[in-house]
Design a protein around this motif. Structure first.
Motif, PDB file in Angstrom:
ATOM      1  N   CYS A 181      22.363  25.740  12.275  1.00  0.00           N
ATOM      2  CA  CYS A 181      22.153  26.992  13.025  1.00  0.00           C
ATOM      3  C   CYS A 181      21.051  27.854  12.406  1.00  0.00           C
ATOM      4  O   CYS A 181      20.404  28.639  13.099  1.00  0.00           O
ATOM      5  CB  CYS A 181      23.450  27.785  13.088  1.00  0.00           C
ATOM      6  SG  CYS A 181      24.693  26.937  14.087  1.00  0.00           S
ATOM      7  N   HIS A 210      27.516  21.314  11.483  1.00  0.00           N
ATOM      8  CA  HIS A 210      27.884  22.558  12.185  1.00  0.00           C
ATOM      9  C   HIS A 210      29.373  22.618  12.515  1.00  0.00           C
ATOM     10  O   HIS A 210      30.048  23.615  12.243  1.00  0.00           O
ATOM     11  CB  HIS A 210      27.075  22.724  13.483  1.00  0.00           C
ATOM     12  CG  HIS A 210      27.672  23.791  14.337  1.00  0.00           C
ATOM     13  ND1 HIS A 210      27.507  25.139  14.072  1.00  0.00           N
ATOM     14  CD2 HIS A 210      28.518  23.727  15.399  1.00  0.00           C
ATOM     15  CE1 HIS A 210      28.198  25.856  14.943  1.00  0.00           C
ATOM     16  NE2 HIS A 210      28.829  25.024  15.758  1.00  0.00           N
ATOM     17  N   CYS A 255      25.510  27.890   9.143  1.00  0.00           N
ATOM     18  CA  CYS A 255      25.295  26.526   8.639  1.00  0.00           C
ATOM     19  C   CYS A 255      23.817  26.152   8.711  1.00  0.00           C
ATOM     20  O   CYS A 255      23.008  26.817   9.376  1.00  0.00           O
ATOM     21  CB  CYS A 255      26.134  25.524   9.440  1.00  0.00           C
ATOM     22  SG  CYS A 255      25.380  24.958  10.960  1.00  0.00           S
ATOM     23  N   CYS A 262      26.901  31.578  13.256  1.00  0.00           N
ATOM     24  CA  CYS A 262      27.141  30.533  12.251  1.00  0.00           C
ATOM     25  C   CYS A 262      26.062  30.527  11.174  1.00  0.00           C
ATOM     26  O   CYS A 262      24.878  30.709  11.445  1.00  0.00           O
ATOM     27  CB  CYS A 262      27.176  29.169  12.950  1.00  0.00           C
ATOM     28  SG  CYS A 262      27.584  27.804  11.831  1.00  0.00           S
TER      29      CYS A 262
HETATM   30 ZN    ZN Z   1      26.299  26.156  12.666  1.00  0.00          ZN
END
Ligand code: ZN
Ligand code: 6HD
Length: 373
Positions: free
Chosen positions: A311, A337, A308, A306
């Motif tokens: 993360c 997330h 985001c 991920c």
């Molecule tokens: Zn994430």
């Protein structure tokens, strides 16, 4: 050039299923479909600033006519110049008609006129009608408004569902007549419960009206996903091909895949943000409950696939700590997330459709039993 409030462009049909890739043009921007739409009931997607929504590439968000009507109310929204200005969001907004919320109230009285209920805020009696729902949505100024309909609960008697389908048709005609805002699209909603013949009846009625798009309502109301799939298979591909197709209240990877396979374009659900606030993350390997003690020392990200903010900057161990302490930041990070996960998930679905490998993508993702939810 966009002539009306909305234009749908069908870009590609998957060769092996009803999955389709498209694009919706609105005055507030373009929406790539299939699309997951974050829910912002009260004019905010809970725990996310507008810049967070842009970071996760949210192309359209939802607002809710019922909640916004109760608070802040039409006068405030009028004074602000509509919801876009009120919340300073310049991308597309879709508003639900309020029907689903009103039907969720305990003491409401349904008649052909509309639904009489008591305001949960001050107990005052309100009669929600197709005309009032249209007035609210036109004042909000969303790009897409929904016709006022009756969403029937999963276990309703067939006879009641039958009556309700015809009432929803009458309300759809009244919604269409009352909807005078030419730069706002209006979608019709097909009902019919879990009866294929009543679904066909409602489909014929609702598609006889020149709506800008069509939704499947009355789903994700507590039924087992096999029931959702049965109705999706029956009705999804029958919706007009030249307009957007929206299934309301859908937001898990499994049911998004089922919906896409049966020709649906648009989905919304509170689940990603609600799950996030309670400590559960959606990942490419299934759900992860970050409240669980086993994550206390984890230095790994929520999901190493991920991109985001959560993360890229934090660990499962830190988010576990925040959730355990009920810290606001924990809710914020997991909401960001989960929404980014679903937006990336649907981005991968769009690529799979473009490459005629949607069914392989679906099979591969669901081959992990943790992803079946
Ligand atoms: Zn994430
Ligand atoms: C969360 N499930 C859900 N089912 C829905 C059905 C409708 C509907 N109008 O039938 C609207 C919103 C909905 N949300």
């Amino acid at each position: 050039m966009l002539e009306g409030p909305l234009k749908y462009e069908l870009l590609h049909k998957d060769k092996h299923s009803n999955a389709r890739r498209g694009r919706i043009y609105t005055p507030n921007g373009i929406i790539e479909t299939p699309v997951f739409m974050p829910v912002g009931t009260n004019g905010t997607v809970k725990a996310l600033k507008n810049s967070d929504l842009k970071d996760i590439e949210a192309e359209i968000i939802l607002g809710n006519a019922f909640h916004l009507f109760l608070r802040p109310g039409l006068e405030v929204l009028k004074n602000a110049g509509g919801l876009h200005k009120f919340m300073n969001w310049d991308r597309p907004i879709l508003t639900d008609s309020g029907g689903f919320q009103v039907f969720s109230l305990r003491d409401r009285k349904i008649s052909d006129e509309g639904v009489l209920f008591r305001s949960p805020l001050d107990g005052s009696k309100i009669m929600m009608t197709p005309e009032l729902s249209m007035e609210i949505q036109m004042t909000i100024g969303s790009n897409i408004a929904m016709a006022f309909d009756e969403c029937v609960e999963a276990g309703a008697e067939r006879k009641y569902v039958e009556e309700s389908v015809d009432r929803t048709f009458e309300w759809a005609k009244r919604s269409y007549k009352a909807h005078t805002k030419k730069d706002q699209a209006l979608f019709g909603i097909v009902q019919g419960g879990f009866h294929e013949d009543l679904r066909d009846r409602s489909l014929k009625q609702i598609t006889s009206i020149d709506f800008d798009g069509f939704a499947l309502g009355g789903l994700s109301v507590g039924e087992h996903y096999s029931e959702t799939e049965r109705i999706l298979k029956h009705s999804g591909p029958k919706l007009p091909e030249d307009k957007p197709r929206y299934i309301m209240g859908i937001g898990t990877p499994l049911i998004i895949l089922m919906s896409v396979e049966n020709g649906m374009d648009m989905f919304d659900c509170v689940l990603p943000t609600r799950m996030g606030r309670h400590g559960t993350a959606m990942t490419w390997e299934g759900k992860v409950n970050l409240k669980a003690g086993k994550w206390k020392y984890s230095t790994e990200p929520i999901d190493n696939k991920c991109d985001c903010y959560a993360c890229q900057n934090h660990t499962r161990g830190y988010i576990h700590h925040l959730i355990r302490k009920d810290e606001i930041l924990g809710k914020i990070l997991l909401s960001i997330h989960n929404l980014r996960f679903l937006i990336n998930f649907v981005k991968e679905v769009r690529k799979a459709i473009e490459e005629d490998r949607f069914l392989e993508f679906k099979e591969e993702f669901l081959s992990n039993p943790n992803n079946v939810y």
